[in-house]
Design an enzyme around this catalytic site. Sequence first.
Site, PDB file in Angstrom:
ATOM      1  N   ASP A 158      -2.702  -3.060  -5.290  1.00 25.88           N
ATOM      2  CA  ASP A 158      -1.947  -3.811  -5.123  1.00 25.88           C
ATOM      3  C   ASP A 158      -0.897  -3.622  -5.736  1.00 25.88           C
ATOM      4  OD1 ASP A 158      -2.869  -4.446  -2.481  1.00 25.88           O
ATOM      5  OD2 ASP A 158      -3.533  -6.311  -3.267  1.00 25.88           O
ATOM      6  N   HIS A 192      -9.147  -3.086  -6.181  1.00 23.52           N
ATOM      7  CA  HIS A 192      -7.780  -3.043  -4.644  1.00 23.52           C
ATOM      8  C   HIS A 192      -6.951  -3.874  -5.432  1.00 23.52           C
ATOM      9  CE1 HIS A 192      -6.607  -3.227  -0.512  1.00 23.52           C
ATOM     10  NE2 HIS A 192      -5.783  -4.360  -1.149  1.00 23.52           N
ATOM     11  N   HIS A 252       0.870  -0.961  -0.022  1.00 25.77           N
ATOM     12  CA  HIS A 252       0.310  -0.004  -0.251  1.00 25.77           C
ATOM     13  C   HIS A 252       0.487   1.202  -0.121  1.00 25.77           C
ATOM     14  CE1 HIS A 252      -4.285  -2.637   1.829  1.00 25.77           C
ATOM     15  NE2 HIS A 252      -3.089  -2.392   0.509  1.00 25.77           N
ATOM     16  N   HIS A 294      -0.137 -11.472  -5.343  1.00 25.88           N
ATOM     17  CA  HIS A 294       1.336 -10.571  -4.965  1.00 25.88           C
ATOM     18  C   HIS A 294       2.386 -11.556  -5.202  1.00 25.88           C
ATOM     19  CE1 HIS A 294      -0.464  -7.310  -2.240  1.00 25.88           C
ATOM     20  NE2 HIS A 294      -0.876  -8.204  -1.778  1.00 25.88           N
TER      21      HIS A 294
END
Length: 281
Positions: A240, A236, A79, A263
Amino acid sequence: MEMQNTIKSEAAISGIALHTGVRIHLRMKPAPENTGIVFRRTDMPGAPEVRAYAPNVIDVRRATTIAAPSKAYVVTVEHIMAAFHAAGVDNAYVEMDNAEPPVADGSAGPYFKMIKEAGIQEQNAPAQFWTTDVPLYVENGATSMVVLPSDTFKISCTVAFGETALDTQFYSLEVTPENFEKELGPCRTFVAYRDLAQLIAAGLAKGGSLDNAVILHDGAIISNDGLRFPNELVRHKIMDMVGDLYLTGKRVRAHVIAIKPGHSTNVQLAKLMLARETAQK
C-alpha cells in the site's frame, strides 16, 4: 540516465469491485511522456480524467480516493499505483467504467502481471525521482513514519493490530520489480471482523470474500487458502505504501521506516514529500 517509461501495449481486466460488488472493466493504455498516471471514467459523459497525485486525494478511509474538478473520482487506487511504481511505469492511462477497480484476488499481483505482459516502453524524457538529503517525519496517533536519504527505494515496516498473536509483524526490503513481484505483489487485503461487520451494515464490501481478503477474527486469521506468507499483513501494508507514495508523481528513492502505517499517514507523507520538494526549488 534513466528514462521515463510507459506500457508497450494495452492491457485489460474485468472483475468485481470490492465495495459495490458490480462488475468493472478496466483497461491500461500507453501515454506520452510527462503524463503521469491518469484515470479515465469512461462511464461518465466526456470520459473525464483525474491524475493520480497527492493533492487530488479526497478520502483515505479504508482506501485512497482521488477526484478532480471534472467530477471524475476513483476509489482504491493504491494497488494499481503500487504495480506501476514497482514496474517503473511513469505514464499510463487507466480507463474504468465505474469508480472502483476490480478487487481481483485482493492483491496488486494481477495488476503487476498485466503490466509485465503488456511490456515496458522506454520514452524520450528523463525519469523523475523523488529524493531527499534530510530526514522527514510524520506522526499521527500510534503511527510514525520517517523518510531517510537513500540511493534506492527501501521500506521497513512494523504493524500490530491486537487481533491475533500473529499480527505483530515486521518486514524490510528494497523495492525492485523482482522483489515486488515475488514478495509484495501477492499479498492480499485484510480486515478485522468487527470492522467488516460495520462495512456490511453500511452496504459496503459487497464484492468481498475469503477468495480476495484475509479476515482477523477471535484470535484467528481466516482465508480460503491460508496465508501466502507468515507476515502477509505487513507485506500488504508495505505494498500500500509503494502505491500511496507514488502519488508524489515521481519514483521514490528513499528509505521509509513506518510503524503502523495507513492510507491517511501515507498520503500525509506524500504531501509532505511534495512540500519539501517545492521548498528546495
